[in-house]
Motif scaffolding. Structure first.
Motif, PDB file in Angstrom:
ATOM      1  N   ARG A 102      -9.812  18.390  32.268  1.00 60.96           N
ATOM      2  CA  ARG A 102      -9.506  19.125  31.036  1.00 60.96           C
ATOM      3  C   ARG A 102      -8.968  18.165  29.978  1.00 60.96           C
ATOM      4  NH1 ARG A 102      -5.236  23.370  32.672  1.00 60.96           N
ATOM      5  NH2 ARG A 102      -4.355  21.414  33.436  1.00 60.96           N
ATOM      6  N   VAL A 103      -9.103  18.556  28.707  1.00 62.62           N
ATOM      7  CA  VAL A 103      -8.609  17.745  27.597  1.00 62.62           C
ATOM      8  C   VAL A 103      -7.502  18.495  26.866  1.00 62.62           C
ATOM      9  CG1 VAL A 103     -10.785  16.500  27.299  1.00 62.62           C
ATOM     10  CG2 VAL A 103     -10.385  18.596  26.004  1.00 62.62           C
ATOM     11  N   MET A 104      -6.562  17.727  26.322  1.00 56.56           N
ATOM     12  CA  MET A 104      -5.449  18.298  25.562  1.00 56.56           C
ATOM     13  C   MET A 104      -5.854  18.422  24.103  1.00 56.56           C
ATOM     14  SD  MET A 104      -2.303  19.358  25.189  1.00 56.56           S
ATOM     15  CE  MET A 104      -1.363  18.924  26.649  1.00 56.56           C
ATOM     16  N   LEU A 105      -5.681  19.618  23.537  1.00 57.60           N
ATOM     17  CA  LEU A 105      -5.926  19.862  22.119  1.00 57.60           C
ATOM     18  C   LEU A 105      -4.661  20.406  21.481  1.00 57.60           C
ATOM     19  CD1 LEU A 105      -9.459  21.577  22.193  1.00 57.60           C
ATOM     20  CD2 LEU A 105      -8.908  19.145  21.923  1.00 57.60           C
ATOM     21  N   VAL A 106      -4.584  20.274  20.160  1.00 58.99           N
ATOM     22  CA  VAL A 106      -3.418  20.763  19.418  1.00 58.99           C
ATOM     23  C   VAL A 106      -3.879  21.658  18.271  1.00 58.99           C
ATOM     24  CG1 VAL A 106      -2.026  18.725  19.970  1.00 58.99           C
ATOM     25  CG2 VAL A 106      -3.332  18.758  17.855  1.00 58.99           C
ATOM     26  N   ARG A 107      -3.017  22.606  17.939  1.00 55.03           N
ATOM     27  CA  ARG A 107      -3.174  23.403  16.732  1.00 55.03           C
ATOM     28  C   ARG A 107      -2.039  23.014  15.809  1.00 55.03           C
ATOM     29  NH1 ARG A 107      -2.704  28.142  15.277  1.00 55.03           N
ATOM     30  NH2 ARG A 107      -1.264  28.863  16.866  1.00 55.03           N
ATOM     31  N   HIS A 108      -2.373  22.530  14.617  1.00 52.92           N
ATOM     32  CA  HIS A 108      -1.363  22.132  13.642  1.00 52.92           C
ATOM     33  C   HIS A 108      -0.810  23.341  12.908  1.00 52.92           C
ATOM     34  CE1 HIS A 108      -3.763  18.431  14.158  1.00 52.92           C
ATOM     35  NE2 HIS A 108      -2.597  17.830  14.005  1.00 52.92           N
ATOM     36  N   THR A 109       0.347  23.165  12.308  1.00 56.29           N
ATOM     37  CA  THR A 109       0.921  24.235  11.493  1.00 56.29           C
ATOM     38  C   THR A 109       0.296  24.272  10.109  1.00 56.29           C
ATOM     39  OG1 THR A 109       2.710  22.766  10.771  1.00 56.29           O
ATOM     40  CG2 THR A 109       3.153  24.171  12.680  1.00 56.29           C
ATOM     41  N   TYR A 110      -0.468  23.238   9.741  1.00 60.35           N
ATOM     42  CA  TYR A 110      -1.014  23.133   8.389  1.00 60.35           C
ATOM     43  C   TYR A 110      -2.533  23.092   8.333  1.00 60.35           C
ATOM     44  CZ  TYR A 110      -0.948  18.299   9.981  1.00 60.35           C
ATOM     45  OH  TYR A 110      -1.102  17.172  10.718  1.00 60.35           O
ATOM     46  N   LEU A 111      -3.220  23.157   9.492  1.00 52.92           N
ATOM     47  CA  LEU A 111      -4.681  23.176   9.537  1.00 52.92           C
ATOM     48  C   LEU A 111      -5.125  24.293  10.472  1.00 52.92           C
ATOM     49  CD1 LEU A 111      -5.504  19.372  10.037  1.00 52.92           C
ATOM     50  CD2 LEU A 111      -5.899  20.707   7.970  1.00 52.92           C
ATOM     51  N   GLU A 145       9.020  14.806  26.724  1.00 55.11           N
ATOM     52  CA  GLU A 145       9.550  15.830  25.826  1.00 55.11           C
ATOM     53  C   GLU A 145       8.782  15.821  24.510  1.00 55.11           C
ATOM     54  OE1 GLU A 145      13.722  16.748  23.515  1.00 55.11           O
ATOM     55  OE2 GLU A 145      13.788  15.737  25.459  1.00 55.11           O
ATOM     56  N   LEU A 146       8.462  17.005  24.013  1.00 52.70           N
ATOM     57  CA  LEU A 146       7.799  17.108  22.719  1.00 52.70           C
ATOM     58  C   LEU A 146       8.723  16.579  21.628  1.00 52.70           C
ATOM     59  CD1 LEU A 146       6.184  20.639  22.988  1.00 52.70           C
ATOM     60  CD2 LEU A 146       5.003  18.454  22.932  1.00 52.70           C
ATOM     61  N   THR A 147       8.175  15.771  20.728  1.00 50.61           N
ATOM     62  CA  THR A 147       8.994  15.200  19.659  1.00 50.61           C
ATOM     63  C   THR A 147       8.554  15.648  18.275  1.00 50.61           C
ATOM     64  OG1 THR A 147       7.619  13.218  19.503  1.00 50.61           O
ATOM     65  CG2 THR A 147       9.476  13.129  21.028  1.00 50.61           C
ATOM     66  N   HIS A 148       7.430  16.354  18.176  1.00 54.43           N
ATOM     67  CA  HIS A 148       6.982  16.777  16.843  1.00 54.43           C
ATOM     68  C   HIS A 148       8.006  17.731  16.244  1.00 54.43           C
ATOM     69  CE1 HIS A 148       5.766  20.814  18.133  1.00 54.43           C
ATOM     70  NE2 HIS A 148       5.304  20.237  19.217  1.00 54.43           N
ATOM     71  N   ARG A 149       8.113  17.684  14.960  1.00 56.31           N
ATOM     72  CA  ARG A 149       9.107  18.502  14.257  1.00 56.31           C
ATOM     73  C   ARG A 149       8.400  19.450  13.288  1.00 56.31           C
ATOM     74  NH1 ARG A 149      11.777  17.034  18.016  1.00 56.31           N
ATOM     75  NH2 ARG A 149      13.332  15.394  17.950  1.00 56.31           N
ATOM     76  N   GLY A 150       7.821  20.507  13.832  1.00 55.65           N
ATOM     77  CA  GLY A 150       7.187  21.501  12.994  1.00 55.65           C
ATOM     78  C   GLY A 150       5.743  21.222  12.635  1.00 55.65           C
ATOM     79  N   GLU A 151       5.176  20.129  13.128  1.00 61.35           N
ATOM     80  CA  GLU A 151       3.791  19.791  12.799  1.00 61.35           C
ATOM     81  C   GLU A 151       2.794  20.511  13.705  1.00 61.35           C
ATOM     82  OE1 GLU A 151       0.863  15.871  12.604  1.00 61.35           O
ATOM     83  OE2 GLU A 151       2.915  15.628  13.315  1.00 61.35           O
ATOM     84  N   ILE A 152       3.169  20.728  14.961  1.00 62.36           N
ATOM     85  CA  ILE A 152       2.261  21.304  15.944  1.00 62.36           C
ATOM     86  C   ILE A 152       2.686  22.733  16.269  1.00 62.36           C
ATOM     87  CG2 ILE A 152       1.290  21.052  18.276  1.00 62.36           C
ATOM     88  CD1 ILE A 152       0.503  18.812  16.262  1.00 62.36           C
ATOM     89  N   ALA A 153       1.736  23.661  16.133  1.00 62.78           N
ATOM     90  CA  ALA A 153       2.010  25.071  16.421  1.00 62.78           C
ATOM     91  C   ALA A 153       1.824  25.374  17.901  1.00 62.78           C
ATOM     92  CB  ALA A 153       1.097  25.965  15.593  1.00 62.78           C
ATOM     93  N   GLU A 154       0.860  24.683  18.534  1.00 63.02           N
ATOM     94  CA  GLU A 154       0.520  24.997  19.921  1.00 63.02           C
ATOM     95  C   GLU A 154      -0.255  23.832  20.522  1.00 63.02           C
ATOM     96  OE1 GLU A 154      -1.745  28.741  22.164  1.00 63.02           O
ATOM     97  OE2 GLU A 154      -1.749  28.607  19.985  1.00 63.02           O
ATOM     98  N   ILE A 155      -0.083  23.619  21.821  1.00 59.47           N
ATOM     99  CA  ILE A 155      -0.878  22.641  22.558  1.00 59.47           C
ATOM    100  C   ILE A 155      -1.518  23.363  23.733  1.00 59.47           C
ATOM    101  CG2 ILE A 155       0.559  20.678  21.877  1.00 59.47           C
ATOM    102  CD1 ILE A 155       1.852  20.749  24.635  1.00 59.47           C
ATOM    103  N   GLY A 156      -2.625  22.807  24.229  1.00 58.06           N
ATOM    104  CA  GLY A 156      -3.270  23.443  25.368  1.00 58.06           C
ATOM    105  C   GLY A 156      -4.300  22.543  26.017  1.00 58.06           C
ATOM    106  N   TRP A 157      -4.506  22.784  27.314  1.00 59.05           N
ATOM    107  CA  TRP A 157      -5.521  22.070  28.092  1.00 59.05           C
ATOM    108  C   TRP A 157      -6.777  22.925  28.135  1.00 59.05           C
ATOM    109  CZ3 TRP A 157      -4.952  17.170  29.449  1.00 59.05           C
ATOM    110  CH2 TRP A 157      -3.672  16.648  29.598  1.00 59.05           C
ATOM    111  N   PHE A 158      -7.943  22.297  27.905  1.00 56.26           N
ATOM    112  CA  PHE A 158      -9.209  23.026  27.891  1.00 56.26           C
ATOM    113  C   PHE A 158     -10.295  22.208  28.585  1.00 56.26           C
ATOM    114  CE2 PHE A 158      -6.797  24.244  24.149  1.00 56.26           C
ATOM    115  CZ  PHE A 158      -6.829  25.625  24.222  1.00 56.26           C
TER     116      PHE A 158
END
Length: 156
Positions: free
Chosen positions: A39-48, A113-126
């Motif tokens: 599986r691959v890790m994907l992210v959903r940004h808070t701004y895209l 530990e997650l270090t993003h500060r409001g940039e990432i809304a969600e992460i997931g393996w797919f």
């Protein structure tokens, strides 16, 4: 819809104008983290809108491989335990003149530990063949190149 997604079409031109004035060429990275199950890790940004490969810009004085590992950690909490492998290089001229994106694959990492500060809304393996419906076109293209034998497109 998140307010950052709504203002992104208006704020992006300002960001691009600043980037163009401060740099002649821009360089970005995307990281493909692959777990033991393929599986691959994907992210959903808070701004895209949509799901993307983790990534971002290469900082001054930073190697491209280090930038890919840093962005992977900052956006997902995955800390590379071995160097990533350069998979492909793409011109992003269609979207931003003078921009290039390099894709790195990471198979060895540990969860931090997650270090993003409001940039990432969600992460997931797919699974690469079962991506979310709203996975971005470039994400789908890069994963098809990597996992389905599609030819590498030099354009992002």
């Amino acid at each position: 819809m998140n307010w950052r997604v709504r203002i992104e079409p208006y704020s992006r031109p300002l960001f691009f104008a600043f980037s163009r004035a401060s740099r002649g060429m821009t360089l970005g990275v995307r990281a493909v983290a692959v777990d033991a199950g393929g599986r691959v890790m994907l992210v959903r940004h808070t701004y895209l809108a949509g799901w993307w490969l983790p990534g971002g810009g290469v900082d001054r004085g930073e190697t491209i491989g280090d930038a890919a590992a840093r962005e992977l950690f900052e956006e997902t909490g995955l800390r590379a335990t071995a160097p990533g492998r350069l998979v492909s290089v793409h011109s992003n001229e269609r979207f931003f003149r003078g921009d290039h994106v390099l894709v790195y694959r990471f198979d060895a990492f540990e969860v931090g530990e997650l270090t993003h500060r409001g940039e990432i809304a969600e992460i997931g393996w797919f699974a690469p063949d079962a991506l979310p419906d709203d996975a971005h076109r470039s994400t789908r293209a890069r994963l098809a190149e990597m996992f389905a034998g599609a030819p590498v497109d030099p354009l992002w």
